[in-house]
Design an enzyme around this catalytic site. Structure first.
Site, PDB file in Angstrom:
ATOM      1  N   VAL A 165      11.173  -7.218   9.614  1.00 44.78           N
ATOM      2  CA  VAL A 165      12.240  -6.243   9.650  1.00 44.78           C
ATOM      3  C   VAL A 165      11.859  -5.243  10.888  1.00 44.78           C
ATOM      4  O   VAL A 165      10.742  -4.708  10.588  1.00 44.78           O
ATOM      5  CB  VAL A 165      12.335  -5.244   8.285  1.00 44.78           C
ATOM      6  CG1 VAL A 165      13.485  -4.537   8.652  1.00 44.78           C
ATOM      7  CG2 VAL A 165      12.773  -6.375   7.123  1.00 44.78           C
ATOM      8  N   ARG A 196       2.524   2.718   9.586  1.00 44.13           N
ATOM      9  CA  ARG A 196       1.627   3.442  10.543  1.00 44.13           C
ATOM     10  C   ARG A 196       2.509   4.074  11.439  1.00 44.13           C
ATOM     11  O   ARG A 196       1.913   5.002  12.413  1.00 44.13           O
ATOM     12  CB  ARG A 196       0.511   2.543  10.827  1.00 44.13           C
ATOM     13  CG  ARG A 196      -0.482   2.310  10.064  1.00 44.13           C
ATOM     14  CD  ARG A 196      -1.708   1.508  10.721  1.00 44.13           C
ATOM     15  NE  ARG A 196      -2.658   1.676   9.788  1.00 44.13           N
ATOM     16  CZ  ARG A 196      -3.175   0.382   9.051  1.00 44.13           C
ATOM     17  NH1 ARG A 196      -2.697  -0.755   9.087  1.00 44.13           N
ATOM     18  NH2 ARG A 196      -4.285   0.647   8.412  1.00 44.13           N
ATOM     19  N   HIS A 234       9.490  -3.210   3.385  1.00 39.82           N
ATOM     20  CA  HIS A 234       8.868  -3.616   2.039  1.00 39.82           C
ATOM     21  C   HIS A 234      10.145  -3.850   1.175  1.00 39.82           C
ATOM     22  O   HIS A 234      10.212  -4.673   0.290  1.00 39.82           O
ATOM     23  CB  HIS A 234       8.312  -2.464   1.505  1.00 39.82           C
ATOM     24  CG  HIS A 234       7.189  -1.937   2.384  1.00 39.82           C
ATOM     25  ND1 HIS A 234       7.028  -0.765   2.705  1.00 39.82           N
ATOM     26  CD2 HIS A 234       5.754  -2.425   2.144  1.00 39.82           C
ATOM     27  CE1 HIS A 234       5.541  -0.751   3.294  1.00 39.82           C
ATOM     28  NE2 HIS A 234       4.988  -1.687   3.133  1.00 39.82           N
ATOM     29  N   GLN A 268     -10.253  -2.891   2.232  1.00 36.24           N
ATOM     30  CA  GLN A 268      -9.759  -3.474   3.449  1.00 36.24           C
ATOM     31  C   GLN A 268      -9.826  -2.679   4.451  1.00 36.24           C
ATOM     32  O   GLN A 268      -9.405  -2.786   5.726  1.00 36.24           O
ATOM     33  CB  GLN A 268      -8.154  -4.092   3.302  1.00 36.24           C
ATOM     34  CG  GLN A 268      -7.130  -3.162   3.066  1.00 36.24           C
ATOM     35  CD  GLN A 268      -6.000  -3.772   2.835  1.00 36.24           C
ATOM     36  OE1 GLN A 268      -5.940  -4.454   1.531  1.00 36.24           O
ATOM     37  NE2 GLN A 268      -4.876  -3.956   3.574  1.00 36.24           N
ATOM     38  N   MET A 289       0.654  -1.167   0.040  1.00 34.43           N
ATOM     39  CA  MET A 289       0.152   0.129  -0.019  1.00 34.43           C
ATOM     40  C   MET A 289       0.869   1.198   0.072  1.00 34.43           C
ATOM     41  O   MET A 289       0.413   2.346   0.324  1.00 34.43           O
ATOM     42  CB  MET A 289      -1.038   0.119   1.436  1.00 34.43           C
ATOM     43  CG  MET A 289      -1.850  -1.272   1.133  1.00 34.43           C
ATOM     44  SD  MET A 289      -3.373  -0.901   2.120  1.00 34.43           S
ATOM     45  CE  MET A 289      -2.904  -0.542   3.731  1.00 34.43           C
ATOM     46  N   LEU A 319       6.678   3.423   1.523  1.00 37.29           N
ATOM     47  CA  LEU A 319       7.553   2.084   1.849  1.00 37.29           C
ATOM     48  C   LEU A 319       8.581   2.452   2.698  1.00 37.29           C
ATOM     49  O   LEU A 319       9.333   3.446   2.913  1.00 37.29           O
ATOM     50  CB  LEU A 319       8.127   1.708   0.238  1.00 37.29           C
ATOM     51  CG  LEU A 319       7.246   1.509  -0.824  1.00 37.29           C
ATOM     52  CD1 LEU A 319       7.936   1.046  -2.359  1.00 37.29           C
ATOM     53  CD2 LEU A 319       6.032   0.279  -0.509  1.00 37.29           C
TER      54      LEU A 319
HETATM   55  P1  AMP Z   1       1.395  -2.996   3.327  1.00 38.84           P
HETATM   56  O1  AMP Z   1       1.966  -1.901   2.499  1.00 38.84           O
HETATM   57  O2  AMP Z   1       1.485  -2.533   5.004  1.00 38.84           O
HETATM   58  O3  AMP Z   1       0.189  -3.344   2.969  1.00 38.84           O
HETATM   59  O4  AMP Z   1       2.399  -4.129   3.590  1.00 38.84           O
HETATM   60  C1  AMP Z   1       2.876  -4.656   2.203  1.00 38.84           C
HETATM   61  C2  AMP Z   1       3.640  -5.708   2.653  1.00 38.84           C
HETATM   62  O5  AMP Z   1       4.946  -5.485   3.284  1.00 38.84           O
HETATM   63  C3  AMP Z   1       2.736  -7.036   3.428  1.00 38.84           C
HETATM   64  O6  AMP Z   1       3.319  -8.211   2.876  1.00 38.84           O
HETATM   65  C4  AMP Z   1       3.612  -6.837   4.658  1.00 38.84           C
HETATM   66  O7  AMP Z   1       3.387  -7.895   5.673  1.00 38.84           O
HETATM   67  C5  AMP Z   1       5.025  -6.526   4.434  1.00 38.84           C
HETATM   68  N1  AMP Z   1       5.529  -5.680   5.551  1.00 38.84           N
HETATM   69  C6  AMP Z   1       5.074  -4.506   6.181  1.00 38.84           C
HETATM   70  N2  AMP Z   1       5.834  -4.192   7.280  1.00 38.84           N
HETATM   71  C7  AMP Z   1       6.946  -5.134   7.350  1.00 38.84           C
HETATM   72  C8  AMP Z   1       7.862  -5.463   8.070  1.00 38.84           C
HETATM   73  N3  AMP Z   1       8.435  -4.728   9.150  1.00 38.84           N
HETATM   74  N4  AMP Z   1       8.718  -6.350   8.009  1.00 38.84           N
HETATM   75  C9  AMP Z   1       8.579  -7.093   6.875  1.00 38.84           C
HETATM   76  N5  AMP Z   1       7.513  -7.346   6.062  1.00 38.84           N
HETATM   77  C10 AMP Z   1       6.827  -6.050   6.362  1.00 38.84           C
END
Ligand code: AMP
Length: 276
Positions: A176, A187, A37, A61, A30, A33
């Site tokens: 991470v 967030r 990501h 969502q 989303m 980044l």
């Molecule tokens: P989002 O942009 O929050 O929807 O996340 C996109 C992808 O990045 C999803 O598969 C999340 O699980 C992954 N993601 C978000 N934060 C982390 C993190 N700290 N470590 C690893 N993957 C992450």
């Protein structure tokens, strides 16, 4: 780096790549980044000859009182990070292209979506599975990477892909974290300096639980709750220890399990989890 906003053009490119025996690795996001990501993109870079990143803040969502309108957006920096991670194509669809006025189909994974975040966010996973199925159809990947940070999401998507026999490999990537242990999240930027300080109690409580010799899950949950409350985190949505595959709460700690928490700090809801 190629860039597509039109789903049909993205799909045509993906199908053309498949015809010339390229393998497509895909990272759906989303945006806003961060290094989490980037870890998914790096893992994808070594698995596909073509790496596709999507950035789409998926309205389906978000609940009616959730943070869709003020979800962080940083397209310019995102594209720079995509370049650094050697992304071949970035897919940036509009809401109208993904959900045209006559859109009527939704995907629902039962049971796995009821507990944990499904309690406070009843429509959330229906939105997640629907967008991921649609993105998989558009991007036609051989493998798709998801973070373990959203552990329930990862398991729900694995279930959907298995149930519908979708020919894609789902790869989970370890969470991470910041230097103090806080899981990176788009967030986190909503946290004030004081809230950010308080938030470090979340990983502290989880890591302490990993070292704990608890008799059973209830004792461990009580200890995690005490650590969070002592740090001033009183608005706890859940602290649950589940079977890592079924996400059903466990009654004993003699098998691998996953400790999952969701906590509100001010207006921000943070989730995290560790393996036990
Ligand atoms: P989002 O942009 O929050 O929807 O996340 C996109 C992808 O990045 C999803 O598969 C999340 O699980 C992954 N993601 C978000 N934060 C982390 C993190 N700290 N470590 C690893 N993957 C992450």
């Amino acid at each position: 780096m190629l860039s597509f906003t039109d789903p049909n053009q993205m799909q045509q490119q993906a199908l053309a790549w498949r015809q010339t025996s390229e393998t497509i690795a895909f990272v759906p996001t989303m945006g806003a980044l961060h290094r989490g990501h980037a870890a998914l993109l790096q893992a994808g870079r070594s698995r596909g000859t073509k790496l596709v990143l999507s950035i789409f803040v998926n309205p389906a969502q978000f609940g009616p009182n959730e943070d869709l309108s003020n979800y962080p957006r940083s397209l310019e920096a995102d594209l720079e990070l995509a370049q650094q991670c050697e992304v071949d194509a970035v897919f940036l669809p509009t809401q109208e292209a993904i959900y045209p006025a006559n859109f009527r189909s939704y995907v629902e994974v039962e049971q796995l979506t009821r507990g944990l975040c499904g309690g406070a966010r009843p429509e959330h996973f229906r939105g997640v599975t629907t967008i991921i199925l649609k993105l998989l159809q558009i991007v036609q990947p051989h493998c798709t990477l998801f973070g373990e940070k959203d552990y329930q999401q990862l398991q729900v998507i694995r279930r959907m892909v298995t149930d519908f026999m979708i020919p894609v490999e789902i790869i989970g990537v370890p969470t991470v974290r910041e230097a103090d242990g806080l899981a990176l999240s788009s967030r986190n930027q909503h946290l004030s300096a004081a809230e950010r300080q308080t938030a470090r109690a979340i990983p502290e409580a989880l890591f302490a639980a990993q070292e704990m010799k608890a008799q059973g899950p209830d004792e461990m949950i009580t200890a995690v709750r005490a650590t969070l409350i002592a740090a001033g985190l009183r608005d706890i949505d859940y602290i649950t220890i589940v079977n890592p595959n079924t996400l059903v709460p466990v009654t004993r700690l003699d098998q691998p399990a996953r400790l999952c928490v969701a906590v509100r700090i001010g207006e921000t809801r943070l989730i995290d989890n560790v393996g036990l």
